[in-house]
Each structure stands twice: as structure tokens, then as C-alpha cells.
Write a protein that holds these residues in place. Structure first.
Motif, PDB file in Angstrom:
ATOM      1  N   HIS A 213     -43.435 -31.110 -24.567  1.00  0.00           N
ATOM      2  CA  HIS A 213     -42.123 -30.524 -24.898  1.00  0.00           C
ATOM      3  C   HIS A 213     -42.179 -29.030 -24.558  1.00  0.00           C
ATOM      4  O   HIS A 213     -42.621 -28.204 -25.385  1.00  0.00           O
ATOM      5  CB  HIS A 213     -41.866 -30.751 -26.397  1.00  0.00           C
ATOM      6  CG  HIS A 213     -40.452 -30.484 -26.804  1.00  0.00           C
ATOM      7  ND1 HIS A 213     -39.871 -29.256 -26.606  1.00  0.00           N
ATOM      8  CD2 HIS A 213     -39.505 -31.268 -27.377  1.00  0.00           C
ATOM      9  CE1 HIS A 213     -38.623 -29.281 -27.046  1.00  0.00           C
ATOM     10  NE2 HIS A 213     -38.375 -30.516 -27.520  1.00  0.00           N
ATOM     11  N   HIS A 214     -41.683 -28.663 -23.365  1.00  0.00           N
ATOM     12  CA  HIS A 214     -41.924 -27.309 -22.846  1.00  0.00           C
ATOM     13  C   HIS A 214     -41.290 -26.218 -23.697  1.00  0.00           C
ATOM     14  O   HIS A 214     -41.860 -25.139 -23.843  1.00  0.00           O
ATOM     15  CB  HIS A 214     -41.470 -27.235 -21.381  1.00  0.00           C
ATOM     16  CG  HIS A 214     -42.192 -28.228 -20.511  1.00  0.00           C
ATOM     17  ND1 HIS A 214     -43.546 -28.153 -20.282  1.00  0.00           N
ATOM     18  CD2 HIS A 214     -41.776 -29.377 -19.921  1.00  0.00           C
ATOM     19  CE1 HIS A 214     -43.929 -29.204 -19.544  1.00  0.00           C
ATOM     20  NE2 HIS A 214     -42.864 -29.948 -19.305  1.00  0.00           N
ATOM     21  N   GLY A 215     -40.127 -26.546 -24.302  1.00  0.00           N
ATOM     22  CA  GLY A 215     -39.477 -25.535 -25.141  1.00  0.00           C
ATOM     23  C   GLY A 215     -40.327 -25.226 -26.359  1.00  0.00           C
ATOM     24  O   GLY A 215     -40.600 -24.059 -26.676  1.00  0.00           O
ATOM     25  N   ARG A 216     -40.816 -26.290 -26.992  1.00  0.00           N
ATOM     26  CA  ARG A 216     -41.627 -26.079 -28.204  1.00  0.00           C
ATOM     27  C   ARG A 216     -42.959 -25.411 -27.854  1.00  0.00           C
ATOM     28  O   ARG A 216     -43.493 -24.578 -28.582  1.00  0.00           O
ATOM     29  CB  ARG A 216     -41.846 -27.420 -28.923  1.00  0.00           C
ATOM     30  CG  ARG A 216     -40.602 -27.872 -29.727  1.00  0.00           C
ATOM     31  CD  ARG A 216     -40.732 -29.259 -30.349  1.00  0.00           C
ATOM     32  NE  ARG A 216     -42.036 -29.488 -30.951  1.00  0.00           N
ATOM     33  CZ  ARG A 216     -42.599 -30.699 -31.018  1.00  0.00           C
ATOM     34  NH1 ARG A 216     -41.964 -31.750 -30.502  1.00  0.00           N
ATOM     35  NH2 ARG A 216     -43.777 -30.870 -31.562  1.00  0.00           N
ATOM     36  N   ILE A 217     -43.491 -25.774 -26.677  1.00  0.00           N
ATOM     37  CA  ILE A 217     -44.765 -25.166 -26.236  1.00  0.00           C
ATOM     38  C   ILE A 217     -44.581 -23.670 -26.025  1.00  0.00           C
ATOM     39  O   ILE A 217     -45.366 -22.849 -26.495  1.00  0.00           O
ATOM     40  CB  ILE A 217     -45.278 -25.862 -24.956  1.00  0.00           C
ATOM     41  CG1 ILE A 217     -45.741 -27.292 -25.282  1.00  0.00           C
ATOM     42  CG2 ILE A 217     -46.412 -25.062 -24.316  1.00  0.00           C
ATOM     43  CD1 ILE A 217     -46.041 -28.147 -24.068  1.00  0.00           C
ATOM     44  N   ALA A 218     -43.486 -23.310 -25.354  1.00  0.00           N
ATOM     45  CA  ALA A 218     -43.233 -21.882 -25.080  1.00  0.00           C
ATOM     46  C   ALA A 218     -43.074 -21.120 -26.382  1.00  0.00           C
ATOM     47  O   ALA A 218     -43.626 -20.025 -26.542  1.00  0.00           O
ATOM     48  CB  ALA A 218     -41.983 -21.725 -24.218  1.00  0.00           C
ATOM     49  N   ARG A 219     -42.371 -21.756 -27.362  1.00  0.00           N
ATOM     50  CA  ARG A 219     -42.149 -21.109 -28.663  1.00  0.00           C
ATOM     51  C   ARG A 219     -43.486 -20.935 -29.390  1.00  0.00           C
ATOM     52  O   ARG A 219     -43.787 -19.873 -29.927  1.00  0.00           O
ATOM     53  CB  ARG A 219     -41.182 -21.978 -29.481  1.00  0.00           C
ATOM     54  CG  ARG A 219     -40.839 -21.452 -30.862  1.00  0.00           C
ATOM     55  CD  ARG A 219     -39.866 -20.298 -30.833  1.00  0.00           C
ATOM     56  NE  ARG A 219     -40.548 -19.025 -30.895  1.00  0.00           N
ATOM     57  CZ  ARG A 219     -39.939 -17.883 -30.551  1.00  0.00           C
ATOM     58  NH1 ARG A 219     -38.716 -17.871 -30.086  1.00  0.00           N
ATOM     59  NH2 ARG A 219     -40.593 -16.739 -30.663  1.00  0.00           N
ATOM     60  N   TRP A 220     -44.291 -21.992 -29.340  1.00  0.00           N
ATOM     61  CA  TRP A 220     -45.592 -21.955 -30.031  1.00  0.00           C
ATOM     62  C   TRP A 220     -46.460 -20.848 -29.427  1.00  0.00           C
ATOM     63  O   TRP A 220     -47.090 -20.046 -30.115  1.00  0.00           O
ATOM     64  CB  TRP A 220     -46.307 -23.314 -29.895  1.00  0.00           C
ATOM     65  CG  TRP A 220     -47.636 -23.374 -30.604  1.00  0.00           C
ATOM     66  CD1 TRP A 220     -47.861 -23.714 -31.906  1.00  0.00           C
ATOM     67  CD2 TRP A 220     -48.915 -23.071 -30.034  1.00  0.00           C
ATOM     68  NE1 TRP A 220     -49.206 -23.636 -32.190  1.00  0.00           N
ATOM     69  CE2 TRP A 220     -49.885 -23.246 -31.055  1.00  0.00           C
ATOM     70  CE3 TRP A 220     -49.356 -22.660 -28.762  1.00  0.00           C
ATOM     71  CZ2 TRP A 220     -51.254 -23.039 -30.849  1.00  0.00           C
ATOM     72  CZ3 TRP A 220     -50.712 -22.462 -28.560  1.00  0.00           C
ATOM     73  CH2 TRP A 220     -51.640 -22.645 -29.591  1.00  0.00           C
TER      74      TRP A 220
END
Ligand SMILES: COc1cccc(COC(=O)c2cn[nH]c2)c1
Length: 252
Positions: A213-220
Motif C-alpha cells: 500500500h504505497h500511500g501508507r508506506i510513504a506515510r509510515w
């Protein structure tokens, strides 16, 4: 980019023959010329230093020797780059302005750098004053500590600048993604990184990184970068407060 380095220990720069810098030289991206400072002495002992005016410990490097060396190296570079070419002079010193990624990016735009690493207590201050009248002459610090000489600092700066030159890093790695690079991650430390296996000696890779999940990865990743920056370099977060926190950041 042409790089000239004048030193009483030119052999110190052998590491520039290997790895990334070695390849950059083979491919003509970096053109490094080493010079032995003692070649511009005229006494049998090849003396490059003398006692400091005003007294005090240690020795100071003589202006005449450095002046003859810098003049000769400029002439040598001009034979290759044109009669009006001038290098940017860089003198590593604990009393210099901080060498940062921003300065590395600035130097990466220069066609010709001339490094003057000092030993002892430094170079007679008239040398930088003399050359500062006709070219960019910077006194630059790589950190708040004192080395036995500027050679290690030159290795650090040549590597930091060299890796920014087009073609030196593989395409896979963009310098725009560097920590301290301008943009979304500016002024942030890199967070933790992981690779296979997913579990190593009982330590698991954070689930989110395996989620796809690229959005969640970027946020993390940004949260972890902020957390680490707050913990290790709080003064950088203060700078962020002015320039770079987004609406999601407040909750870290
Ligand atoms: C030119 O004057 C001096 C005096 C003393 C030592 C040195 C060598 O450089 C450093 O120690 C250094 C460079 N950045 N951070 C530390 C130079």
C-alpha cells in the motif's frame, strides 16, 4: 569536473582510485590531479611550515610555498581549460563554514575545484586573502572536531560532490531522494531501512512495508523520519516547523 588537490600526503588520496570515484574517473566524469606541496619548496629540507607569529603552540604552513603551488596548479589547469579559467579554492578547516548537502550541490555545479588541505595549525591566512581577491576561496568545515590534516575532509567532500555528478550514481538511485535533499524529505533524517528476509533472528520487518500500500508506506516512512529527526537532530525539526511540516505531521 576537474579537481586539483595539493597536499604533502598525495598518497592519502589513493581511495579516490576505487569504487564509485574510481569509475567516475575512468569514465572522464571526474578529472582528478594530485600535487605534492613540497615540490614548490626550495630548501634542502623541503620546509612547508614555520612558527606562528604571536607565539603559541604548533606550526603554521608558509604562504610562499602555498602561493607558488596554487599559482602553478592554476597555470596547469588553464593549459587544459583555457587561459582565463579559474578554479574555486576550498580549504578544509574546523573554523570554516559548514559543509552541507547544499554546499555539495553548489560545488557539483563548479567546473573546477582546487582543494588545499592543511596540516599543523593551518595555512597562513594571507593565502586565502590573496586568492579571495580574484577567485571564490572558501574555508569549509566538515564537522566540529579537529583532524590532523585536511586530507580526510577533502576525501569526504570529493565523494559528497562526485556522487552528485550526472552519470556517477546508477539511474536507480536519484540524488533527489537523498536525505537533506531539497523537497518533501528536506531537513529530515532517513528512517529505518529493511530487506529480505521478512524475519531475521526473530526481528520482523514492519508489516506496512510488506503491504504494497504505497500511500501508507510513504506515510509510515515520513513518520519514522520525523520520529528519528526529533530524537537525534531536534534542531532540524525547528527548521522544518518553518518550512516543511504538512497537515498530517502534527500527530507524530
Ligand atoms: C586550515 O586549518 C586547519 C587547522 C587544523 C586542522 C585542519 C584540518 O581540517 C580539519 O581538521 C577539519 C575540517 N573540517 N572539520 C575539521 C585545518
Amino acid at each position: 569536473m576537474r579537481v586539483d588537490i595539493i597536499s604533502i600526503f598525495p598518497e592519502y588520496f589513493a581511495p579516490l582510485d576505487v569504487s564509485l570515484m574510481g569509475k567516475a574517473r575512468e569514465r572522464g566524469i571526474l578529472d582528478i590531479h594530485l600535487h605534492q606541496l613540497r615540490d614548490w619548496t626550495h630548501d634542502v629540507h623541503k620546509t612547508v611550515d614555520d612558527t606562528p607569529y604571536g607565539g603559541g603552540p604548533g606550526m603554521v604552513m608558509k604562504p610562499e610555498v602555498w602561493g607558488e603551488a596554487v599559482d602553478a596548479v592554476i597555470e596547469g589547469g588553464r593549459a587544459a581549460r583555457g587561459a582565463d579559467a579559474l578554479p574555486r579554492l576550498v580549504v578544509p578547516t574546523p573554523s570554516g563554514r559548514p559543509f552541507t548537502q547544499e554546499v555539495a550541490l553548489e560545488y557539483a555545479e563548479e567546473p573546477w575545484l582546487l582543494f588545499a588541505p592543511a596540516r599543523y595549525e593551518g595555512i597562513d591566512s594571507r593565502v586565502v586573502a590573496e586568492y579571495g581577491e580574484r577567485l571564490r576561496a572558501d574555508e569549509v568545515s566538515i564537522g566540529d572536531y579537529v583532524l590532523a590534516g585536511g586530507e580526510a575532509a577533502v576525501l569526504v567532500m570529493v565523494e559528497a560532490v562526485g556522487r552528485l555528478l550526472p552519470g556517477v550514481l546508477g539511474n536507480a538511485r536519484s540524488v533527489a531522494d537523498d536525505s537533506f535533499a531539497p523537497g518533501a524529505m528536506a531537513n529530515l533524517l532517513e528512517g529505518p531501512v529493511y530487506t529480505k528476509p521478512p524475519v531475521w533472528r526473530g526481528h520482523e520487518v514492519p508489516e506496512v512495508l510488506l503491504s504494497g500500500h504505497h500511500g501508507r508506506i510513504a506515510r509510515w516512512r515520513r513518520d519514522e523520519a520525523l520520529r528519528r529527526t526529533l530524537d537525534r537532530r531536534p534542531e532540524l525539526v525547528a527548521r522544518l516547523d518553518r518550512d516543511g511540516l504538512d497537515k498530517h505531521d502534527r500527530r507524530v
